[in-house]
Design a protein around this motif. Structure first.
Motif, PDB file in Angstrom:
ATOM      1  N   GLN A  60      42.475  37.821  38.616  1.00  0.00           N
ATOM      2  CA  GLN A  60      43.229  36.776  39.516  1.00  0.00           C
ATOM      3  C   GLN A  60      44.228  37.752  40.221  1.00  0.00           C
ATOM      4  O   GLN A  60      44.062  36.864  40.929  1.00  0.00           O
ATOM      5  CB  GLN A  60      43.476  36.038  38.274  1.00  0.00           C
ATOM      6  CG  GLN A  60      42.778  34.824  37.630  1.00  0.00           C
ATOM      7  CD  GLN A  60      43.598  33.695  37.001  1.00  0.00           C
ATOM      8  OE1 GLN A  60      44.390  34.124  36.045  1.00  0.00           O
ATOM      9  NE2 GLN A  60      43.430  33.164  36.676  1.00  0.00           N
ATOM     10  N   ASP A  61      44.248  38.431  39.779  1.00  0.00           N
ATOM     11  CA  ASP A  61      45.142  39.815  40.382  1.00  0.00           C
ATOM     12  C   ASP A  61      45.583  40.837  41.355  1.00  0.00           C
ATOM     13  O   ASP A  61      45.551  41.213  41.890  1.00  0.00           O
ATOM     14  CB  ASP A  61      46.076  40.341  39.150  1.00  0.00           C
ATOM     15  CG  ASP A  61      47.601  39.923  38.388  1.00  0.00           C
ATOM     16  OD1 ASP A  61      47.627  38.498  38.892  1.00  0.00           O
ATOM     17  OD2 ASP A  61      47.892  40.219  37.578  1.00  0.00           O
ATOM     18  N   GLY A  62      43.464  41.038  40.859  1.00  0.00           N
ATOM     19  CA  GLY A  62      42.452  41.361  42.157  1.00  0.00           C
ATOM     20  C   GLY A  62      42.158  42.865  41.951  1.00  0.00           C
ATOM     21  O   GLY A  62      41.943  43.475  43.182  1.00  0.00           O
ATOM     22  N   ARG A  82      39.895  44.716  41.115  1.00  0.00           N
ATOM     23  CA  ARG A  82      38.317  44.647  41.362  1.00  0.00           C
ATOM     24  C   ARG A  82      37.085  45.107  39.558  1.00  0.00           C
ATOM     25  O   ARG A  82      36.502  44.885  39.196  1.00  0.00           O
ATOM     26  CB  ARG A  82      37.565  45.847  42.406  1.00  0.00           C
ATOM     27  CG  ARG A  82      35.960  45.721  42.459  1.00  0.00           C
ATOM     28  CD  ARG A  82      36.017  46.067  43.618  1.00  0.00           C
ATOM     29  NE  ARG A  82      34.483  46.581  43.707  1.00  0.00           N
ATOM     30  CZ  ARG A  82      33.442  46.942  44.952  1.00  0.00           C
ATOM     31  NH1 ARG A  82      33.931  47.727  45.325  1.00  0.00           N
ATOM     32  NH2 ARG A  82      32.557  47.047  44.503  1.00  0.00           N
ATOM     33  N   ILE A  86      26.842  40.527  41.066  1.00  0.00           N
ATOM     34  CA  ILE A  86      28.686  40.764  40.043  1.00  0.00           C
ATOM     35  C   ILE A  86      29.445  41.997  40.370  1.00  0.00           C
ATOM     36  O   ILE A  86      30.635  41.792  41.436  1.00  0.00           O
ATOM     37  CB  ILE A  86      28.335  41.085  39.169  1.00  0.00           C
ATOM     38  CG1 ILE A  86      27.756  40.086  38.054  1.00  0.00           C
ATOM     39  CG2 ILE A  86      29.803  41.508  38.008  1.00  0.00           C
ATOM     40  CD1 ILE A  86      27.559  40.656  35.875  1.00  0.00           C
ATOM     41  N   LYS A  87      28.568  42.533  41.925  1.00  0.00           N
ATOM     42  CA  LYS A  87      28.627  44.262  42.435  1.00  0.00           C
ATOM     43  C   LYS A  87      29.692  43.653  43.425  1.00  0.00           C
ATOM     44  O   LYS A  87      30.750  43.530  43.778  1.00  0.00           O
ATOM     45  CB  LYS A  87      27.986  44.487  43.119  1.00  0.00           C
ATOM     46  CG  LYS A  87      27.423  45.684  41.658  1.00  0.00           C
ATOM     47  CD  LYS A  87      28.928  47.002  40.907  1.00  0.00           C
ATOM     48  CE  LYS A  87      28.213  47.723  39.980  1.00  0.00           C
ATOM     49  NZ  LYS A  87      29.115  48.284  39.260  1.00  0.00           N
ATOM     50  N   SER A  88      28.466  42.216  44.038  1.00  0.00           N
ATOM     51  CA  SER A  88      29.929  41.677  45.446  1.00  0.00           C
ATOM     52  C   SER A  88      30.119  40.855  45.014  1.00  0.00           C
ATOM     53  O   SER A  88      31.070  40.626  46.160  1.00  0.00           O
ATOM     54  CB  SER A  88      27.969  40.770  46.265  1.00  0.00           C
ATOM     55  OG  SER A  88      27.890  40.237  45.534  1.00  0.00           O
ATOM     56  N   LEU A  89      30.370  40.218  43.894  1.00  0.00           N
ATOM     57  CA  LEU A  89      31.858  39.287  44.109  1.00  0.00           C
ATOM     58  C   LEU A  89      32.985  39.969  43.513  1.00  0.00           C
ATOM     59  O   LEU A  89      34.060  39.808  43.879  1.00  0.00           O
ATOM     60  CB  LEU A  89      31.539  38.423  42.707  1.00  0.00           C
ATOM     61  CG  LEU A  89      30.140  37.991  42.825  1.00  0.00           C
ATOM     62  CD1 LEU A  89      30.017  36.924  41.839  1.00  0.00           C
ATOM     63  CD2 LEU A  89      30.430  36.414  43.545  1.00  0.00           C
ATOM     64  N   GLY A  90      33.154  41.843  43.200  1.00  0.00           N
ATOM     65  CA  GLY A  90      33.743  42.141  42.183  1.00  0.00           C
ATOM     66  C   GLY A  90      34.232  42.926  43.504  1.00  0.00           C
ATOM     67  O   GLY A  90      35.357  43.042  43.922  1.00  0.00           O
ATOM     68  N   ALA A  91      33.264  42.594  44.447  1.00  0.00           N
ATOM     69  CA  ALA A  91      33.622  43.802  46.086  1.00  0.00           C
ATOM     70  C   ALA A  91      34.941  42.229  46.949  1.00  0.00           C
ATOM     71  O   ALA A  91      36.029  42.842  47.656  1.00  0.00           O
ATOM     72  CB  ALA A  91      33.246  43.752  46.901  1.00  0.00           C
ATOM     73  N   GLN A  92      34.269  41.032  46.177  1.00  0.00           N
ATOM     74  CA  GLN A  92      36.395  40.251  46.496  1.00  0.00           C
ATOM     75  C   GLN A  92      37.426  40.112  46.049  1.00  0.00           C
ATOM     76  O   GLN A  92      37.564  38.891  46.057  1.00  0.00           O
ATOM     77  CB  GLN A  92      35.093  39.114  47.203  1.00  0.00           C
ATOM     78  CG  GLN A  92      33.716  39.448  48.411  1.00  0.00           C
ATOM     79  CD  GLN A  92      32.789  37.983  48.449  1.00  0.00           C
ATOM     80  OE1 GLN A  92      33.207  37.160  48.262  1.00  0.00           O
ATOM     81  NE2 GLN A  92      31.760  38.484  48.424  1.00  0.00           N
ATOM     82  N   ALA A  93      37.245  40.438  45.056  1.00  0.00           N
ATOM     83  CA  ALA A  93      37.929  40.315  44.222  1.00  0.00           C
ATOM     84  C   ALA A  93      39.589  39.999  44.267  1.00  0.00           C
ATOM     85  O   ALA A  93      40.558  41.422  43.972  1.00  0.00           O
ATOM     86  CB  ALA A  93      38.290  40.782  42.758  1.00  0.00           C
ATOM     87  N   ALA A  94      40.080  39.423  45.820  1.00  0.00           N
ATOM     88  CA  ALA A  94      41.623  39.124  46.183  1.00  0.00           C
ATOM     89  C   ALA A  94      42.044  38.493  45.139  1.00  0.00           C
ATOM     90  O   ALA A  94      41.944  37.306  44.197  1.00  0.00           O
ATOM     91  CB  ALA A  94      41.139  38.499  47.141  1.00  0.00           C
ATOM     92  N   PRO A  95      43.498  39.040  44.532  1.00  0.00           N
ATOM     93  CA  PRO A  95      44.180  38.350  44.271  1.00  0.00           C
ATOM     94  C   PRO A  95      44.258  36.072  44.318  1.00  0.00           C
ATOM     95  O   PRO A  95      44.194  36.562  45.288  1.00  0.00           O
ATOM     96  CB  PRO A  95      45.775  38.504  44.240  1.00  0.00           C
ATOM     97  CG  PRO A  95      45.319  40.068  45.359  1.00  0.00           C
ATOM     98  CD  PRO A  95      44.125  40.210  45.886  1.00  0.00           C
ATOM     99  N   VAL A  96      44.989  35.855  43.711  1.00  0.00           N
ATOM    100  CA  VAL A  96      44.825  34.260  43.313  1.00  0.00           C
ATOM    101  C   VAL A  96      46.224  33.803  43.372  1.00  0.00           C
ATOM    102  O   VAL A  96      46.401  34.092  41.797  1.00  0.00           O
ATOM    103  CB  VAL A  96      43.203  33.557  42.638  1.00  0.00           C
ATOM    104  CG1 VAL A  96      42.350  34.294  43.850  1.00  0.00           C
ATOM    105  CG2 VAL A  96      43.303  34.143  41.438  1.00  0.00           C
ATOM    106  N   TYR A 140      37.526  42.778  37.379  1.00  0.00           N
ATOM    107  CA  TYR A 140      36.495  41.933  37.305  1.00  0.00           C
ATOM    108  C   TYR A 140      35.349  41.755  36.601  1.00  0.00           C
ATOM    109  O   TYR A 140      34.254  40.387  36.628  1.00  0.00           O
ATOM    110  CB  TYR A 140      37.218  41.040  38.843  1.00  0.00           C
ATOM    111  CG  TYR A 140      36.317  39.720  39.175  1.00  0.00           C
ATOM    112  CD1 TYR A 140      36.161  38.475  38.578  1.00  0.00           C
ATOM    113  CD2 TYR A 140      35.883  39.040  40.406  1.00  0.00           C
ATOM    114  CE1 TYR A 140      35.738  37.656  39.122  1.00  0.00           C
ATOM    115  CE2 TYR A 140      35.530  38.163  41.555  1.00  0.00           C
ATOM    116  CZ  TYR A 140      35.190  36.972  40.747  1.00  0.00           C
ATOM    117  OH  TYR A 140      35.277  36.154  40.720  1.00  0.00           O
ATOM    118  N   GLU A 141      33.972  42.891  37.598  1.00  0.00           N
ATOM    119  CA  GLU A 141      33.625  42.903  37.618  1.00  0.00           C
ATOM    120  C   GLU A 141      32.999  43.248  36.056  1.00  0.00           C
ATOM    121  O   GLU A 141      32.011  42.573  35.303  1.00  0.00           O
ATOM    122  CB  GLU A 141      32.952  44.390  38.026  1.00  0.00           C
ATOM    123  CG  GLU A 141      32.868  44.545  39.752  1.00  0.00           C
ATOM    124  CD  GLU A 141      32.253  46.215  40.442  1.00  0.00           C
ATOM    125  OE1 GLU A 141      32.508  46.481  39.322  1.00  0.00           O
ATOM    126  OE2 GLU A 141      32.184  45.712  41.688  1.00  0.00           O
ATOM    127  N   GLY A 149      28.889  43.208  50.508  1.00  0.00           N
ATOM    128  CA  GLY A 149      29.281  42.536  49.411  1.00  0.00           C
ATOM    129  C   GLY A 149      29.097  40.639  50.221  1.00  0.00           C
ATOM    130  O   GLY A 149      28.280  40.108  49.422  1.00  0.00           O
TER     131      GLY A 149
END
Lengths: 217, 218
Positions: free
Chosen positions: B49-51, B53, A11-21, B56-57, B197
């Protein structure tokens, strides 16, 4: 070899890739785009062949008009169903959306077929011209199917075969409706049968190939 | 007399007068808190979706319970639940653009989780069909050091080396640094110039790919 990563770490590593889509457009708005694509081809065919032939056909045989219009609405409904079925969490009932217009299309074409059989004075269309219809429907369905597969793949179809069948139906019905713009004045039974065969070929090929192309990654 | 009220998208429903009871209050409270949790997850996913973090977590962590319950309902064994959770989270990451914030996040997630659970059961079923269950097998198994075993091990090692060499560059790099050289994440990140990551995700994907190639999973 290492054990799978713990969930918290993942979850942490996916969170680090939370770019806008860029959000996927709703199925309704995507259907508008699909309809515009079909209408663009229709506009080109009307510019090339004029409206006279089509209007004359519709005047002589109102059922042909009914078949053409219902084929067009089937293409819209099947496209909408394909887009909806490709989004996770949407109801499976979307698969029935094109059924009413499909039934009207089949009934109108079937009646035209029967009419051609019992009214031999109607202008007959020979086998070579019937084959031309088959080639047109199949050939135009290929790029339309490719377009729809690309659009549907942008989503995440969890029911790939159903989505592929809807794509086949949408592209085949669009091609059949577009064929009506420059089709000969009246149709022989063999000609209408050829349309049905062409539609079934397109749906069958899409179901066989599209199911694989749309498999969830 | 029951009142007839229009509501929702399905048209009419009969609104029976309900007698208030302690159990109905508890049930209403549970329903209400579930509804709030669902709306919270929807809002978090929209922010993700807006980025965002943090959002998202939070939504991924909050999704684990729901994924587990969906996987259990599909018949996944308890000791395999984490595999399905990981696969589902990776899929959610890849297809998060398909979520429509105006609709239920839980329904969207449950559909993905159910699919991943079914995929897991299918691959597990294929494994099971290949494996032979024999309680005397251990006693009858040949000694570890015999020539056949050594040959098989050499062949397996060759297959593994071949499979690793065929991985995409990012995944191969993660396996070489983290699994074969046994470096720490920080060391590997420093050497490769990638963040930790990305290395973790690449390793996870590489392990999945290797499992598929060596054991025929899909």
């Amino acid at each position: 070899m290492s054990e799978p990563l713990p969930i918290d770490s993942l979850i942490k590593s996916l969170g680090a890739q939370a770019a806008p889509v860029r959000r996927l457009l709703s199925p309704g708005r995507r259907t508008v785009g699909w309809t515009m694509a079909v209408l663009t081809i229709a506009a080109y065919l009307l510019w090339r062949h004029g409206m006279g032939n089509m209007m004359q056909r519709w005047e002589i045989a109102p059922l042909v008009c009914c078949a053409d219009v219902s084929a067009f609405f089937t293409c819209i409904a099947a496209g909408w169903a394909a887009f909806a079925l490709s989004v996770p969490g949407r109801s499976n009932a979307w698969v029935w959306l094109p059924l009413p217009t499909l039934l009207v299309w089949m009934a109108a074409s079937g009646w035209g077929c029967l009419r051609a059989l019992i009214a031999p004075n109607a202008e007959a269309v020979g086998f070579p011209q019937s084959a031309d219809c088959l080639v047109f429907i199949v050939a135009l369905s290929v790029p339309l199917s490719v377009l729809l597969v690309l659009l549907v793949r942008r989503a995440y179809p969890l029911r790939p075969v159903q989505a592929a069948i809807m794509i086949g139906l949408a592209s085949a019905s669009a091609s059949a409706a577009l064929l009506g713009i420059f089709h000969p004045i009246d149709s022989a039974a063999s000609d209408l049968a050829m349309h049905a065969i062409a539609v079934l070929i397109v749906i069958g090929v899409n179901a066989a190939m599209g199911g694989r192309l749309l498999q969830p990654r | 007399m029951p009142g007839l009220t229009t509501a929702g998208t399905m048209g009419l429903y009969i609104d029976f007068p309900r007698r208030a009871s302690p159990s109905s209050h508890v049930s209403d409270d549970i329903h209400s808190s579930q509804e709030q949790a669902s709306q919270r997850r929807s809002a978090w996913m929209a922010a993700a979706q807006d980025g965002d973090r943090q959002a998202y977590e939070k939504v991924l962590a909050d999704s684990v319970g729901l994924i587990r319950s969906v996987a259990r309902r599909q018949g996944v064994a308890i000791d395999s639940l984490d595999d399905v959770v990981q696969e589902t989270l990776l899929t959610v990451h890849r297809v998060r653009h398909t979520y429509d914030p105006s609709r239920s996040y839980d329904a969207w997630l449950a559909a993905i989780a159910a699919r991943r659970a079914i995929d897991h059961l299918r691959s597990h079923g294929r494994h099971g069909a290949r494996e032979v269950s024999d309680e005397f097998a251990l006693d009858m198994h040949p000694d570890v050091g015999d020539a056949t075993t050594q040959t098989e091990r050499a062949q397996e090692a060759a297959r593994l080396r071949q499979a690793v060499s065929e991985l995409p560059p990012g995944q191969r790099e993660a396996v070489e640094q983290l699994s074969l050289k046994e470096q720490s994440l920080a060391e590997a990140a420093e050497e490769t110039g990638r963040n930790t990551g990305a290395l973790k995700v690449n390793l996870h994907r590489a392990l999945k790919t290797l499992r598929q190639r060596l054991h025929g999973d899909s």
